[in-house]
Design a protein around this motif. Structure first.
Motif, PDB file in Angstrom:
ATOM      1  N   THR A 172       0.829  -1.207   0.000  1.00 28.11           N
ATOM      2  CA  THR A 172       0.000   0.000   0.000  1.00 28.11           C
ATOM      3  C   THR A 172       0.861   1.255   0.000  1.00 28.11           C
ATOM      4  O   THR A 172       0.595   2.210  -0.730  1.00 28.11           O
ATOM      5  N   TRP A 173       1.902   1.238   0.828  1.00 23.43           N
ATOM      6  CA  TRP A 173       2.818   2.396   0.857  1.00 23.43           C
ATOM      7  C   TRP A 173       3.468   2.602  -0.502  1.00 23.43           C
ATOM      8  O   TRP A 173       3.549   3.723  -0.998  1.00 23.43           O
TER       9      TRP A 173
ATOM     10  N   ALA B 212       2.425   1.608  -3.459  1.00 26.59           N
ATOM     11  CA  ALA B 212       1.455   1.968  -4.498  1.00 26.59           C
ATOM     12  C   ALA B 212       0.963   3.400  -4.369  1.00 26.59           C
ATOM     13  O   ALA B 212       0.559   4.020  -5.358  1.00 26.59           O
ATOM     14  N   THR B 213       0.983   3.932  -3.147  1.00 30.56           N
ATOM     15  CA  THR B 213       0.463   5.288  -2.912  1.00 30.56           C
ATOM     16  C   THR B 213       1.583   6.300  -2.646  1.00 30.56           C
ATOM     17  O   THR B 213       1.315   7.386  -2.144  1.00 30.56           O
TER      18      THR B 213
ATOM     19  N   PRO C 194       3.774   9.261  -2.882  1.00 35.69           N
ATOM     20  CA  PRO C 194       3.637  10.524  -3.622  1.00 35.69           C
ATOM     21  C   PRO C 194       4.809  10.737  -4.578  1.00 35.69           C
ATOM     22  O   PRO C 194       5.933  10.292  -4.315  1.00 35.69           O
TER      23      PRO C 194
ATOM     24  N   SER D 115       9.117  10.003  -4.597  1.00 37.93           N
ATOM     25  CA  SER D 115       9.557   8.898  -5.458  1.00 37.93           C
ATOM     26  C   SER D 115      10.978   9.153  -5.955  1.00 37.93           C
ATOM     27  O   SER D 115      11.223   9.379  -7.143  1.00 37.93           O
TER      28      SER D 115
END
Length: 229
Positions: A139-140, A142-143, A145, A149
């Motif tokens: 989840t971290w 995939a989400t 910001p 990145s």
């Protein structure tokens, strides 16, 4: 107050632990849940504790639950303690989103699980921990910001993913090696799931870092590790 109620439930459970083992486990679970949410409420709603103090108190509650699960030899108590441990960082979160703190905490929590798994063959505990950790990490990732990145972030993620992979590998073989027991299909299944998820995460992170040319070397290292183990 609610903390008194939680203490009362745990006290009653301790008194009934020999005669009504299953029921006492339910009471302990209810008492622990009251403890967790009392601290969360005291932090968020009334600001009675700082974030650090609240976090430490919840860690103590989790450790207390683990000790009770081993003393009572009750797997369900260990599951409650583990779930409480995974929920803790979110109950006292301030929204900063620092992945290093979160993943370091998960490593500490799962290291505690390694100690339990060495002593007890509680496979449901291993599964719950593996599921929580995998979902939180995925989840971290995939989400994440776009501003975060960066190559450094992906490098850190690969280090943590590797640590999680090795830790869960040890967790799922520790008791069988200690007791010299045969591995069952479930053991191989969770080991395979961990390998597949780590392999996929590793390939993705290498690509995100611009190091796709090393994906072949990464695959070879994974093959050597699994063949040798």
């Amino acid at each position: 107050c609610s903390s008194d109620l939680g203490g009362t439930l745990v006290g009653i459970a301790h008194y009934l632990r020999n005669s009504y083992k299953a029921f006492s486990s339910v009471l302990v679970g209810g008492g622990l849940a009251i403890f967790y949410f009392s601290i969360a409420l005291a932090y968020h709603q009334y600001q009675l504790f700082s974030q650090t103090v609240s976090f430490v108190i919840m860690l103590v509650i989790t450790a207390f639950a683990v000790i009770l699960s081993l003393l009572y030899d009750r797997e369900e108590l260990a599951v409650i303690a583990l779930v409480g441990g995974f929920v803790t960082p979110f109950l006292v979160s301030n929204g900063s989103g620092n992945y290093k703190i979160l993943f370091s905490y998960l490593l500490i929590l799962n290291t505690g699980l390694l100690v339990i798994s060495y002593r007890k063959a509680w496979r449901i505990l291993n599964t719950v921990a593996f599921g929580f950790t995998a979902v939180l990490f995925a989840t971290w990732l995939a989400t994440l910001p776009e501003a975060q990145s960066t190559v450094a972030t992906y490098q850190g993620a690969l280090v943590f993913a590797t640590a999680f992979y090795i830790l869960f590998f040890l967790i799922n073989i520790a008791h069988n090696i200690r007791e010299n027991k045969r591995f069952i299909a479930f053991d191989f299944g969770i080991l395979l799931a961990g390998t597949c998820l780590y392999f996929a995460a590793g390939l993705y992170l290498l690509s995100a870092m611009g190091l796709a040319k090393y994906q072949g070397l990464f695959s070879a290292c994974m093959a050597v590790f699994n063949l040798s183990s």
